[in-house]
Write a protein that holds these residues in place. Structure first.
Motif, PDB file in Angstrom:
ATOM      1  N   PRO A 190       0.798  -1.218   0.000  1.00 25.07           N
ATOM      2  CA  PRO A 190       0.000   0.000   0.000  1.00 25.07           C
ATOM      3  C   PRO A 190       0.828   1.264   0.000  1.00 25.07           C
ATOM      4  CG  PRO A 190      -0.036  -1.042   2.162  1.00 25.07           C
ATOM      5  CD  PRO A 190       0.661  -1.995   1.231  1.00 25.07           C
ATOM      6  N   TRP A 191       2.116   1.165   0.367  1.00 24.73           N
ATOM      7  CA  TRP A 191       2.962   2.362   0.336  1.00 24.73           C
ATOM      8  C   TRP A 191       3.393   2.711  -1.082  1.00 24.73           C
ATOM      9  CZ3 TRP A 191       3.932   5.512   4.402  1.00 24.73           C
ATOM     10  CH2 TRP A 191       3.547   5.044   5.642  1.00 24.73           C
ATOM     11  N   ARG A 207     -12.302   2.649   0.778  1.00 25.68           N
ATOM     12  CA  ARG A 207     -11.096   1.910   1.129  1.00 25.68           C
ATOM     13  C   ARG A 207      -9.946   2.888   1.291  1.00 25.68           C
ATOM     14  NH1 ARG A 207     -10.720  -2.683  -3.352  1.00 25.68           N
ATOM     15  NH2 ARG A 207      -8.927  -3.248  -2.078  1.00 25.68           N
ATOM     16  N   ARG A 208      -9.245   2.786   2.416  1.00 24.23           N
ATOM     17  CA  ARG A 208      -8.158   3.720   2.684  1.00 24.23           C
ATOM     18  C   ARG A 208      -7.044   2.954   3.386  1.00 24.23           C
ATOM     19  NH1 ARG A 208      -9.882   9.282   5.378  1.00 24.23           N
ATOM     20  NH2 ARG A 208     -11.156   9.186   3.498  1.00 24.23           N
ATOM     21  N   SER A 209      -5.849   3.050   2.824  1.00 21.28           N
ATOM     22  CA  SER A 209      -4.708   2.349   3.386  1.00 21.28           C
ATOM     23  C   SER A 209      -4.061   3.190   4.480  1.00 21.28           C
ATOM     24  CB  SER A 209      -3.690   2.045   2.280  1.00 21.28           C
ATOM     25  OG  SER A 209      -3.140   3.265   1.790  1.00 21.28           O
ATOM     26  N   THR A 210      -3.053   2.575   5.122  1.00 17.97           N
ATOM     27  CA  THR A 210      -2.321   3.309   6.158  1.00 17.97           C
ATOM     28  C   THR A 210      -1.653   4.550   5.575  1.00 17.97           C
ATOM     29  OG1 THR A 210      -1.918   1.219   7.309  1.00 17.97           O
ATOM     30  CG2 THR A 210      -0.512   3.088   7.893  1.00 17.97           C
ATOM     31  N   ARG A 211      -1.098   4.386   4.394  1.00 13.90           N
ATOM     32  CA  ARG A 211      -0.460   5.532   3.743  1.00 13.90           C
ATOM     33  C   ARG A 211      -1.482   6.632   3.466  1.00 13.90           C
ATOM     34  NH1 ARG A 211       0.515   7.813  -1.200  1.00 13.90           N
ATOM     35  NH2 ARG A 211       2.656   8.488  -1.637  1.00 13.90           N
ATOM     36  N   ASP A 212      -2.699   6.242   3.062  1.00 12.81           N
ATOM     37  CA  ASP A 212      -3.731   7.237   2.791  1.00 12.81           C
ATOM     38  C   ASP A 212      -4.079   8.031   4.046  1.00 12.81           C
ATOM     39  OD1 ASP A 212      -3.818   6.332   0.206  1.00 12.81           O
ATOM     40  OD2 ASP A 212      -5.477   4.956   0.563  1.00 12.81           O
ATOM     41  N   TRP A 213      -4.170   7.325   5.187  1.00 13.99           N
ATOM     42  CA  TRP A 213      -4.465   8.030   6.431  1.00 13.99           C
ATOM     43  C   TRP A 213      -3.377   9.044   6.765  1.00 13.99           C
ATOM     44  CZ3 TRP A 213      -8.947   8.279   8.773  1.00 13.99           C
ATOM     45  CH2 TRP A 213      -9.881   7.256   8.609  1.00 13.99           C
ATOM     46  N   ILE A 214      -2.128   8.643   6.546  1.00 10.33           N
ATOM     47  CA  ILE A 214      -1.022   9.568   6.845  1.00 10.33           C
ATOM     48  C   ILE A 214      -1.056  10.759   5.900  1.00 10.33           C
ATOM     49  CG2 ILE A 214       1.477   9.792   6.875  1.00 10.33           C
ATOM     50  CD1 ILE A 214       1.646   6.893   7.762  1.00 10.33           C
TER      51      ILE A 214
END
Length: 423
Positions: free
Chosen positions: A10-11, A26-33
């Motif tokens: 996901p990064w 859908r939202r990945s960890t990178r998207d949240w950051i």
């Protein structure tokens, strides 16, 4: 829009590009950051703009823009645009259009609007992103009438805004193209890996089919010899001790050879199978070295002698020009055809004489013929799979030749094959 395959990392590819249809959520960890950083930038600019608008600015007061209600409306629209930053991935176009009033009335929403337009450029095709950008450029005159720039006139200010938003659009389209290229390359790599695995599986299956065909040809020949000798002992209980011992010795040797050949074939089959906890990588470069030497046409007299020792009446006629130039694969195919022909003769015409004729020369091809006379004794009940002639036809076809079999006008049975022999 069509969905884009989700990445393994996901990064490398944000989840916002996983699907271009709205409502995925859908939202990945990178998207949240990334969203957190974007929200922080938007709020930071809002606070700076709020502090700046509180300072004395005669040009704003002159236009009546320094009223407290407009200041409060500016901050309210700025806060709304900052909140929209969290929703821009799900509805990028709708959120950017909702922010149009803020593009006219709010100074503090500037960075938030830029982020929203960049998201549209990343996640939507160029015509859509260009139309949304053009809408924001179109409302820019209203903004500069309300908040005039002391250093630029109205056309210059609008042109400057167009350049800024055009840069944002170009940057977003570049990011979009790069992400799509990464997805395309990953998809191509996955397809290439899948095709490679498919080719390996097909090659393994073809190799095992070939080994199974060899097993049939070899073991059917050995088993028919065993059956013939055992039948002779059964029908001649008055045979002398020497004859019985000789027949028993032939049975023992033939059974030993059959078992040995069976072990060799099974060993080759096991070489390609995975053990517990080990991934099967297919046959290695040295796997074929474990196979026994394959027969050639030079081994044909020995094959005929085996049948003669078993009591069969077999004659061999060989007229081959330049036999030393015969390809090994062609000689092996001819050997297997004769082997299967003699096996069938022992099964279905016990006691009948058989003739093996092999003729050929480079350019004319190689002709193999096995003819057995009418049976003089009832056929022995030797079980068979019924695939011997099918395998021979396939072998001949793979070699580029043809195979024919069936009774002749005189009632004999004829098995004939023609194999190409290039010059």
């Amino acid at each position: 829009m069509s969905a884009v395959p989700a990445p393994d990392n996901p990064w490398l590819l944000p989840g916002a590009l996983v699907a271009e249809s709205p409502g995925t959520g859908r939202r990945s960890t990178r998207d949240w950051i990334v969203d957190g950083v974007a929200f922080g930038l938007a709020v930071s600019y809002l606070l700076f703009a709020a502090w700046d608008l509180r300072q004395p600015q005669p040009y704003l007061t002159a236009t009546g823009s320094g009223d407290p209600w407009l200041f409060r409306l500016d901050l309210l629209l700025g806060l709304v645009c900052c909140a929209l930053v969290w929703l821009r991935r799900r509805w990028p176009v709708a959120v950017a259009l909702v922010a149009l009033p803020a593009g006219v009335l709010s100074v503090s929403a500037g960075i938030a609007i830029v982020i929203l337009l960049f998201t549209v450029a990343v996640h939507r095709p160029f015509p859509v992103a260009a139309a949304v950008n053009a809408a924001h450029v179109a409302v820019a005159p209203g903004y500069y009438l309300l908040y005039p720039d002391p250093d630029l006139n109205l056309p210059g200010s609008v042109l400057f805004t167009g350049i800024i938003l055009g840069t944002v659009l170009a940057w977003g389209m570049f990011v979009r193209a790069r992400r799509q290229l990464i997805v395309s390359l990953r998809d191509r790599a996955h397809r290439a890996e899948a095709e490679q695995q498919l080719r390996v599986g097909q090659a393994r299956q073809l190799e095992r089919t070939r080994i199974a065909r060899e097993m049939h040809d070899v073991l059917a020949h050995r088993m028919s010899l065993l059956s013939l000798h055992a039948g002779a002992l059964e029908f001649r209980p008055d045979a002398s001790r020497e004859e019985t011992a000789r027949a028993a010795g032939v049975i023992r040797v033939t059974a030993h050879q059959a078992l040995q050949e069976l072990r060799e074939v099974i060993g080759v089959l096991r070489a390609g199978q995975p053990t517990s906890g080990v991934v099967d990588t297919g046959p290695g470069p040295g796997d074929r070295a474990a196979e026994p030497p394959q027969p050639t046409l030079a081994d044909l007299p020995g094959l005929v002698d085996e049948s003669r020792q078993a009591g069969a009446r077999v004659s061999l006629v060989s007229r081959i020009d330049h036999a030393q130039a015969l390809p090994a694969g062609l000689g092996r195919a001819a050997y297997r055809i004769v082997q299967e022909g003699l096996t069938n003769a022992r099964k279905h015409a016990p006691g009948a004489a058989a003739t093996v004729a092999v003729t050929g020369r480079p350019g004319d091809g190689l002709t193999v013929e096995v003819v057995n006379r009418r049976p003089v004794a009832p056929a022995a009940a030797i079980p068979g799979a019924g695939t011997g002639l099918v395998g021979l036809a396939e072998r001949a076809s793979l070699a580029g030749g043809r195979l024919s079999h069936g009774p002749t006008e005189s009632g004999d049975y004829r098995l004939a094959a023609w194999l190409p022999w290039p010059t």
